[in-house]
Motif scaffolding. Structure first.
Motif, PDB file in Angstrom:
ATOM      1  N   ARG A 150      -4.245  14.393   5.192  1.00 34.50           N
ATOM      2  CA  ARG A 150      -5.706  14.376   5.145  1.00 34.50           C
ATOM      3  C   ARG A 150      -6.324  14.087   6.507  1.00 34.50           C
ATOM      4  N   VAL A 165       0.422   7.808   2.107  1.00 32.98           N
ATOM      5  CA  VAL A 165      -0.380   8.976   1.751  1.00 32.98           C
ATOM      6  C   VAL A 165       0.555  10.133   1.421  1.00 32.98           C
ATOM      7  N   VAL A 195       0.847  -1.186   0.000  1.00 34.36           N
ATOM      8  CA  VAL A 195       0.000   0.000   0.000  1.00 34.36           C
ATOM      9  C   VAL A 195       0.887   1.243   0.000  1.00 34.36           C
ATOM     10  N   SER A 226      -4.081   6.827   6.817  1.00 34.86           N
ATOM     11  CA  SER A 226      -3.322   5.761   6.171  1.00 34.86           C
ATOM     12  C   SER A 226      -4.168   5.019   5.146  1.00 34.86           C
ATOM     13  N   ASN A 227      -3.493   4.468   4.131  1.00 38.42           N
ATOM     14  CA  ASN A 227      -4.158   3.613   3.155  1.00 38.42           C
ATOM     15  C   ASN A 227      -4.082   2.134   3.536  1.00 38.42           C
TER      16      ASN A 227
END
Length: 203
Positions: free
Chosen positions: A11, A7, A4, A20-21
């Motif tokens: 945000r 970011v 992943v 986090s993604n």
């Protein structure tokens, strides 16, 4: 497992899942000990500061928490085998009590660093990062004598924090930990009890 990407633009604050993604961490203590009357919360929310745009998007967010941060040092270790599991490193609490840790298994201390790519190997991560200083914030503890689902005995969970720009009271979340082995929990609890109560800001 698919990696992943981090970011690229801010945000959300580091303590929020939206920052986090990666996969969302589900608290083992809340999941398996939710009905236990002996569960204790060891960090207290004092204040939440949130600023948003007219659209509702976050501009800034922070929380002030009353807690007892524990100073710790994370060190790479030899890849020793314990009960068939590989131990990747050590954590020194207040530079005294040493904890061996592994991603999962009978060693009794699992942790995850937020800036480690999902699907990466912890040993490779530590070899790259080397020794570094952190603060451990114990959020909750559950101590009981009777089994609760698949857990027995003590467990503690919390966050790894790093000072923001060298500050003494402003921190970012950098990882998570969960301990469920009696010896390890007792060392973390002893260091927690010996630490100073502070009000810190998480951003």
């Amino acid at each position: 497992m698919k990696r992943v990407p981090p970011v690229s633009n801010w945000r959300a604050p580091t303590w929020s899942w939206a920052s986090s993604n990666a996969l969302i961490w589900i608290s083992d203590t809340s999941k398996f000990h939710g009905e236990c009357k002996q569960k204790q919360i060891w960090a207290e929310l004092e204040d939440l500061d949130v600023q948003t745009k007219p659209s509702g998007a976050l501009e800034y967010a922070s929380m002030r928490v009353k807690c007892k941060p524990i100073r710790a040092v994370v060190k790479p270790g030899e890849r020793e085998k314990i009960s068939g599991r590989t131990v990747f490193g050590h954590i020194l609490l207040d530079s005294k009590a040493g904890l061996r840790w592994a991603p999962i298994g009978p060693v009794g201390l699992q942790l995850y660093w937020d800036d480690m790519q999902q699907g990466g190997w912890m040993s490779d991560y530590l070899e790259r990062k080397g020794t570094f200083h952190v603060h451990m914030l114990v959020i909750q503890r559950c101590r009981h004598d009777q089994p609760v689902k698949r857990y027995v005995g003590d467990c503690v969970e919390g966050l790894f924090l790093a000072p923001r720009d060298g500050s003494e009271d402003v921190f970012e979340r950098i990882g998570l930990f969960c301990a469920n082995a009696t010896e390890i929990v007792s060392k973390i609890v002893a260091s927690h009890e010996g630490s100073e109560t502070k009000i810190i800001t998480l951003v």
